[in-house]
Design an enzyme around this catalytic site. Structure first.
Site, PDB file in Angstrom:
ATOM      1  N   ALA A  73       0.825  -1.286  -0.132  1.00 64.16           N
ATOM      2  CA  ALA A  73      -0.075  -0.037  -0.183  1.00 64.16           C
ATOM      3  C   ALA A  73       0.900   1.309  -0.019  1.00 64.16           C
ATOM      4  CB  ALA A  73      -1.043  -0.189   1.235  1.00 64.16           C
ATOM      5  N   THR A  74       1.835   1.150   0.672  1.00 65.59           N
ATOM      6  CA  THR A  74       3.000   2.292   0.635  1.00 65.59           C
ATOM      7  C   THR A  74       3.147   2.801  -1.084  1.00 65.59           C
ATOM      8  OG1 THR A  74       3.561   1.757   2.627  1.00 65.59           O
ATOM      9  CG2 THR A  74       5.208   3.307   1.417  1.00 65.59           C
ATOM     10  N   GLN A 182      -6.841  -0.318   5.534  1.00 62.90           N
ATOM     11  CA  GLN A 182      -7.494  -1.145   6.512  1.00 62.90           C
ATOM     12  C   GLN A 182      -8.755  -1.607   6.544  1.00 62.90           C
ATOM     13  OE1 GLN A 182      -5.986  -1.899   9.553  1.00 62.90           O
ATOM     14  NE2 GLN A 182      -4.280  -0.696   9.141  1.00 62.90           N
ATOM     15  N   ALA A 203      -1.826  -6.819   0.835  1.00 63.98           N
ATOM     16  CA  ALA A 203      -2.249  -8.341   1.178  1.00 63.98           C
ATOM     17  C   ALA A 203      -2.090  -8.805   2.685  1.00 63.98           C
ATOM     18  CB  ALA A 203      -1.368  -9.427   0.196  1.00 63.98           C
ATOM     19  N   THR A 243       9.021  -7.699 -13.122  1.00 65.41           N
ATOM     20  CA  THR A 243       8.311  -8.805 -13.297  1.00 65.41           C
ATOM     21  C   THR A 243       7.701  -9.053 -12.014  1.00 65.41           C
ATOM     22  OG1 THR A 243      10.461  -9.676 -14.229  1.00 65.41           O
ATOM     23  CG2 THR A 243       9.031 -11.468 -13.134  1.00 65.41           C
ATOM     24  N   CYS A 329       4.807   4.934  18.069  1.00 63.31           N
ATOM     25  CA  CYS A 329       4.564   3.825  17.130  1.00 63.31           C
ATOM     26  C   CYS A 329       4.857   4.515  15.947  1.00 63.31           C
ATOM     27  CB  CYS A 329       3.025   3.495  17.286  1.00 63.31           C
ATOM     28  SG  CYS A 329       1.847   4.288  16.015  1.00 63.31           S
TER      29      CYS A 329
HETATM   30  C1  PLP Z   1      -0.302  -0.728   6.645  1.00 59.84           C
HETATM   31  C2  PLP Z   1      -1.008   0.419   5.970  1.00 59.84           C
HETATM   32  C3  PLP Z   1      -0.087   1.196   4.876  1.00 59.84           C
HETATM   33  C4  PLP Z   1       1.114   0.474   4.220  1.00 59.84           C
HETATM   34  O1  PLP Z   1       1.116  -0.842   3.793  1.00 59.84           O
HETATM   35  P1  PLP Z   1       2.216  -1.441   3.283  1.00 59.84           P
HETATM   36  O2  PLP Z   1       1.826  -2.595   2.448  1.00 59.84           O
HETATM   37  O3  PLP Z   1       2.876  -2.078   4.427  1.00 59.84           O
HETATM   38  O4  PLP Z   1       3.081  -0.516   2.587  1.00 59.84           O
HETATM   39  C5  PLP Z   1      -0.860   2.190   4.173  1.00 59.84           C
HETATM   40  N1  PLP Z   1      -1.902   2.612   4.573  1.00 59.84           N
HETATM   41  C6  PLP Z   1      -2.716   2.228   5.562  1.00 59.84           C
HETATM   42  C7  PLP Z   1      -3.930   2.682   6.097  1.00 59.84           C
HETATM   43  C8  PLP Z   1      -1.898   1.190   6.193  1.00 59.84           C
HETATM   44  O5  PLP Z   1      -2.797   0.710   7.442  1.00 59.84           O
END
Ligand code: PLP
Length: 405
Positions: A73-74, A182, A203, A243, A329
């Site tokens: 997600a990052t 989330q 994932a 890839t 955190c």
């Molecule tokens: C965990 C999280 C991310 C980052 O996800 P990764 O797959 O670890 O890069 C981004 N946004 C939210 C809201 C998250 O909880």
């Protein structure tokens, strides 16, 4: 019961054994490159990827062709924000987001401000952590190219009014990105109904493997275009070269399929456990405060401030339970959580907050144990706290003249 108990499912989730089972053949036996067009190894890998794409798309009501695989997600957040800003720079230079977004969105927005001269509006939230659709509407200018608002917050679990925000974005012809990391797999997500144009998820927050995520990119109504941030072989329709990690993608697909089948029952089960945890703690201890929205929140989230107790000390006192505190955190320095600060929670209460994140593999027995241990530890720490003693004796702490040091 097995120790330590894992109650930090917003950080990451354990992988479901059924996901691992689906992935295993794709490491050694079926190792092909899904971009190899000339032989059976490639075809087999491609078929597995396309099957996973369908499983993932079904969970969010998208077309499989609208998914771009990323490392998580990052990366998806980076690709959405940087990709849209770059592609639509002729149209404008303004982005709207909120103060409680994940660092992956906030730090990307900051980078766009400092390196590209983009103007960013960081919307405040109300005391439950919710973004107001009216604030979104009022922040829009004729230079706005993107609105980025998260579905559900990773600390307090508050669920934003995404459908309303999506409607405003559509009405004004502005692209709408949603970090749904989330929420996907935990609550129903429908990119059509919610009016989402780009959506990030990953994932490893839904019992899948780490290192793979996706960006949903709308194909029609409107057709969204983004500039890539990685150049190369033109994979993923040119939006993300490299890839594809076939085993990870197969695992991501399986994880989504399981969520689709089990989410309805699982969210009821987790909400029941969460409510028990909340009641068990809050009905026994005084001066404890719920952070976030009382009802509009993720079923597995609970965030509580324990006045007169340092969150870090509480965590040290319950080492056999894996939890997160509202300090440190997100940073090495002991700063209180910016999310709680944005809600208007004072610095002291922010430092005394704990996030409980339940998950698929937690049990009622673990919940009962946690209630007992939290009550014991908070009571013990407060017995050692002069401030708590003074407050109990009715001394107004705000009126006390502290000696300077
Ligand atoms: C965990 C999280 C991310 C980052 O996800 P990764 O797959 O670890 O890069 C981004 N946004 C939210 C809201 C998250 O909880």
């Amino acid at each position: 019961m097995k120790f330590p108990i894992y109650l930090d499912n917003h950080s990451t989730t354990p992988m479901d054994p059924r996901v691992l089972e689906a992935m295993l053949p794709y490491f050694v036996e079926k190792f092909g490159n899904s971009a190899s067009r000339n032989h059976a190894f490639g075809w087999e890998a491609e078929e597995a990827v396309e099957n996973a794409r369908k499983q993932i798309a079904r969970l969010i009501h998208a077309d499989p062709k609208e998914l771009v695989f990323t490392s998580g997600a990052t990366e998806s957040d980076n690709l959405a924000l940087k990709g849209v800003v770059e592609m639509y720079r002729e149209k404008g230079d303004h982005v709207i987001t909120s103060m409680t977004e994940h660092r992956a969105v906030l730090d990307t927005a900051k980078a766009l401000e400092t390196k590209r001269g983009i103007k960013v509006t960081y919307l405040p939230v109300d005391k439950t952590g919710m973004v107001s659709p009216d604030d979104v509407r009022n922040a829009i200018t004729d230079k706005t190219v993107l609105i980025s608002i998260m579905l559900a917050n990773n600390e307090i679990g508050t669920i934003n009014p995404i459908k309303e925000i999506g409607r405003i974005a559509k009405e004004k012809g502005i692209l709408f990105h949603c970090d749904a990391t989330q929420g996907v797999g935990k609550i129903p997500v429908d990119v059509q109904e919610m009016g989402i144009d780009l959506m990030s998820f990953t994932a490893h927050k839904i019992y899948g493997p780490k290192g793979v995520g996706a960006l949903y990119v709308r194909k029609k109504g409107p057709r969204v275009r983004i500039a890539p941030i990685i150049d190369g072989g033109g994979h993923e329709r040119g939006m993300r070269s490299g890839t594809l990690p076939v085993p990870l993608i197969v695992g991501f697909g399986k994880a989504c399929e399981l969520c689709e089948q089990e989410m309805a029952a699982e969210s009821v089960k987790l909400a029941t456990m969460r409510d028990r945890l909340q009641a068990g703690i809050m009905n026994t201890l005084d001066e404890v405060y719920l952070n976030g929205h009382p009802t509009q929140r993720l079923p597995h989230n609970l965030n509580i401030s324990f006045a007169y107790v340092e969150g870090e000390s509480l965590l040290m006192g319950v080492k056999e339970i894996a939890l997160s505190s509202g300090s440190a955190c997100t940073s090495a320095t002991l700063e209180p959580s910016y999310v709680l600060r944005a809600l208007g929670v004072g610095s002291d209460l922010a430092h005394s907050s704990i996030r409980f994140g339940l998950g698929r593999f937690n049990t009622d027995e673990e919940v009962e144990y946690t209630i007992k241990r939290i009550i014991e530890t908070v009571t013990r720490l407060r017995e050692m706290s002069p401030l708590y003693e003074m407050a109990k004796e009715g001394i107004d702490l705000k009126s006390v003249q502290w000696a300077a040091h």
